[in-house]
Design an enzyme around this catalytic site. Sequence first.
Site, PDB file in Angstrom:
ATOM      1  N   ARG A  30      18.612 114.030  76.572  1.00  0.00           N
ATOM      2  CA  ARG A  30      18.612 112.663  77.110  1.00  0.00           C
ATOM      3  C   ARG A  30      19.812 111.851  76.637  1.00  0.00           C
ATOM      4  NH1 ARG A  30      12.916 113.635  76.202  1.00  0.00           N
ATOM      5  NH2 ARG A  30      13.489 113.607  74.009  1.00  0.00           N
ATOM      6  N   ASP A  72      25.360 123.310  74.060  1.00  0.00           N
ATOM      7  CA  ASP A  72      23.899 123.283  73.947  1.00  0.00           C
ATOM      8  C   ASP A  72      23.393 124.646  74.396  1.00  0.00           C
ATOM      9  OD1 ASP A  72      21.110 122.943  74.392  1.00  0.00           O
ATOM     10  OD2 ASP A  72      21.374 120.795  74.728  1.00  0.00           O
ATOM     11  N   ALA A 102      21.871 111.125  65.328  1.00  0.00           N
ATOM     12  CA  ALA A 102      20.683 111.929  65.687  1.00  0.00           C
ATOM     13  C   ALA A 102      19.724 111.973  64.502  1.00  0.00           C
ATOM     14  CB  ALA A 102      21.095 113.314  66.135  1.00  0.00           C
ATOM     15  N   ASP A 140      24.768 106.873  61.684  1.00  0.00           N
ATOM     16  CA  ASP A 140      23.595 105.984  61.744  1.00  0.00           C
ATOM     17  C   ASP A 140      22.448 106.603  60.958  1.00  0.00           C
ATOM     18  OD1 ASP A 140      22.093 103.717  62.701  1.00  0.00           O
ATOM     19  OD2 ASP A 140      21.093 105.053  64.125  1.00  0.00           O
ATOM     20  N   GLU A 147      17.915 108.632  53.248  1.00  0.00           N
ATOM     21  CA  GLU A 147      17.857 107.277  53.818  1.00  0.00           C
ATOM     22  C   GLU A 147      17.025 106.322  52.972  1.00  0.00           C
ATOM     23  OE1 GLU A 147      16.942 107.410  58.018  1.00  0.00           O
ATOM     24  OE2 GLU A 147      18.760 108.567  58.418  1.00  0.00           O
ATOM     25  N   HIS A 183      20.310 103.431  60.341  1.00  0.00           N
ATOM     26  CA  HIS A 183      19.382 104.012  61.318  1.00  0.00           C
ATOM     27  C   HIS A 183      18.898 102.956  62.327  1.00  0.00           C
ATOM     28  CE1 HIS A 183      16.568 107.687  61.780  1.00  0.00           C
ATOM     29  NE2 HIS A 183      16.731 107.097  62.951  1.00  0.00           N
ATOM     30  N   GLY A 190      19.807 102.989  65.640  1.00  0.00           N
ATOM     31  CA  GLY A 190      20.024 103.471  67.011  1.00  0.00           C
ATOM     32  C   GLY A 190      19.058 102.884  68.029  1.00  0.00           C
ATOM     33  N   ALA A 191      17.782 102.796  67.666  1.00  0.00           N
ATOM     34  CA  ALA A 191      16.775 102.305  68.618  1.00  0.00           C
ATOM     35  C   ALA A 191      16.446 100.831  68.377  1.00  0.00           C
ATOM     36  CB  ALA A 191      15.508 103.140  68.488  1.00  0.00           C
TER      37      ALA A 191
HETATM   38  P1  NAD Z   1      16.448 115.696  73.600  1.00  0.00           P
HETATM   39  O1  NAD Z   1      15.331 116.565  73.174  1.00  0.00           O
HETATM   40  O2  NAD Z   1      16.431 115.094  74.965  1.00  0.00           O
HETATM   41  O3  NAD Z   1      17.828 116.509  73.460  1.00  0.00           O
HETATM   42  C1  NAD Z   1      18.135 117.344  72.385  1.00  0.00           C
HETATM   43  C2  NAD Z   1      19.055 118.447  72.894  1.00  0.00           C
HETATM   44  O4  NAD Z   1      19.482 119.224  71.769  1.00  0.00           O
HETATM   45  C3  NAD Z   1      18.351 119.415  73.874  1.00  0.00           C
HETATM   46  O5  NAD Z   1      19.069 119.497  75.100  1.00  0.00           O
HETATM   47  C4  NAD Z   1      18.361 120.753  73.139  1.00  0.00           C
HETATM   48  O6  NAD Z   1      18.527 121.848  74.000  1.00  0.00           O
HETATM   49  C5  NAD Z   1      19.581 120.561  72.231  1.00  0.00           C
HETATM   50  N1  NAD Z   1      19.595 121.477  71.094  1.00  0.00           N
HETATM   51  C6  NAD Z   1      18.561 121.937  70.354  1.00  0.00           C
HETATM   52  N2  NAD Z   1      19.013 122.779  69.404  1.00  0.00           N
HETATM   53  C7  NAD Z   1      20.359 122.835  69.539  1.00  0.00           C
HETATM   54  C8  NAD Z   1      21.394 123.526  68.854  1.00  0.00           C
HETATM   55  N3  NAD Z   1      21.126 124.342  67.832  1.00  0.00           N
HETATM   56  N4  NAD Z   1      22.674 123.342  69.266  1.00  0.00           N
HETATM   57  C9  NAD Z   1      22.971 122.520  70.289  1.00  0.00           C
HETATM   58  N5  NAD Z   1      22.028 121.860  71.007  1.00  0.00           N
HETATM   59  C10 NAD Z   1      20.742 122.015  70.625  1.00  0.00           C
HETATM   60  O7  NAD Z   1      16.586 114.576  72.475  1.00  0.00           O
HETATM   61  P2  NAD Z   1      17.256 113.118  72.610  1.00  0.00           P
HETATM   62  O8  NAD Z   1      16.246 112.129  73.059  1.00  0.00           O
HETATM   63  O9  NAD Z   1      18.543 113.218  73.339  1.00  0.00           O
HETATM   64  O10 NAD Z   1      17.529 112.811  71.049  1.00  0.00           O
HETATM   65  C11 NAD Z   1      18.557 113.488  70.357  1.00  0.00           C
HETATM   66  C12 NAD Z   1      18.480 113.171  68.874  1.00  0.00           C
HETATM   67  O11 NAD Z   1      18.602 111.771  68.653  1.00  0.00           O
HETATM   68  C13 NAD Z   1      17.148 113.575  68.203  1.00  0.00           C
HETATM   69  O12 NAD Z   1      17.447 114.116  66.922  1.00  0.00           O
HETATM   70  C14 NAD Z   1      16.438 112.263  68.005  1.00  0.00           C
HETATM   71  O13 NAD Z   1      15.542 112.303  66.934  1.00  0.00           O
HETATM   72  C15 NAD Z   1      17.613 111.351  67.714  1.00  0.00           C
HETATM   73  N6  NAD Z   1      17.367 109.911  67.899  1.00  0.00           N
HETATM   74  C16 NAD Z   1      17.915 109.046  66.998  1.00  0.00           C
HETATM   75  C17 NAD Z   1      17.704 107.681  67.136  1.00  0.00           C
HETATM   76  C18 NAD Z   1      18.299 106.712  66.150  1.00  0.00           C
HETATM   77  O14 NAD Z   1      17.677 105.709  65.864  1.00  0.00           O
HETATM   78  N7  NAD Z   1      19.500 106.967  65.659  1.00  0.00           N
HETATM   79  C19 NAD Z   1      16.926 107.193  68.201  1.00  0.00           C
HETATM   80  C20 NAD Z   1      16.424 108.099  69.141  1.00  0.00           C
HETATM   81  C21 NAD Z   1      16.649 109.470  68.984  1.00  0.00           C
END
Ligand code: NAD
Length: 302
Positions: A149, A169, A225, A250, A255, A273, A275-276
């Site tokens: 996403r 990916d 992430a 972030d 943390e 942290h 991001g959201a």
């Molecule tokens: P998502 O599940 O939609 O996407 C994650 C992608 O990572 C998937 O397409 C998956 O195939 C890929 N992936 C998994 N293992 C992999 C690897 N070894 N190498 C490469 N790609 C790989 O998740 P998202 O909603 O896009 O969120 C991504 C990250 O952001 C998550 O870790 C989530 O926890 C984090 N996040 C952080 C915040 C923040 O406050 N900073 C807010 C929301 C989400």
Amino acid sequence: MKVLITDHIHQEGIKLLRNSGFSVDEKYDLSKDDLKKIIGNYEALIVRSKTKVTREVIEAGNKLLVIGRAGVGLDNIDVNAAKEKNIKVINTPDVSTVSVAELVMGFMISAARFIPQATESLKKGEWEKEKFMGMELSGKTLGIVGLGRIGKALAKRAMAFDMTVIGYDPYVKSDENIKMVDLETLLKNSDFISFHVPLTDETKHMISSKEIEKMKKGVILINAARGGILDEIAIKKGMDEGIIKAVCLDVFESEKPFNTILTSEENFIGTPHIGAQTEEAQQRAGIEISKKIIEFLKGIKG
Ligand code: NAD
């Protein structure tokens, strides 16, 4: 049915629950023992990331049918314990996508134009125009690790800045708009690399000294992430050796309490942290989690 909310969610969501006929109690900053004492009165529990929904809490939830997490990560919920008791765990993974992607754009521009460092310098009464010779994003290559996403939302925004976007990916074989490459090709060719993968055994320290050696000199790294995807000790070494020009984080390996060796680096840019942490994402999270809980409980009532 009774719903307990123990972390602040948007009032719009709480209104939705009450208007649907549920009795809602808001009790914040409960101790673990207090939560254990009262959880037995509720069919649903709604939290964000603060409340720790441990096995003990889940086992005390005699009537508990569903646990809702307003947001993405389920790190604070013992999902296995919930599964054993047949308690449904629901989250809202889509609500913060745009907020995180925009934060990453902010990081990239900040690092390319030294915005935080220049602000610090001005606050000290300095006028150091020559020191802050930046670069444009336009024409640079952004490597995105993890094309889910947030990775895809970032790609769209980066393309609007005329960046070339490549992606790695292993679970996404092809994409209409993004050239998919192997990790080594991404490391070798990117001016910016941003990580958008979950923290798993596979992704923990996926960037350490061996990977940094393959990167383009002057690369800028971004992680919004999960902490632990980048090996912070190796990142510091890469910065001191002049391979990594800047790092924007972030999320951190430690943390709470916050701790990183990177704060001594001039080109470290960091946020706690957040991001959201936008009005829009929080409103969406509150509304969506409430709608999902209502749908689930109404489904059970039949
Ligand atoms: P998502 O599940 O939609 O996407 C994650 C992608 O990572 C998937 O397409 C998956 O195939 C890929 N992936 C998994 N293992 C992999 C690897 N070894 N190498 C490469 N790609 C790989 O998740 P998202 O909603 O896009 O969120 C991504 C990250 O952001 C998550 O870790 C989530 O926890 C984090 N996040 C952080 C915040 C923040 O406050 N900073 C807010 C929301 C989400």
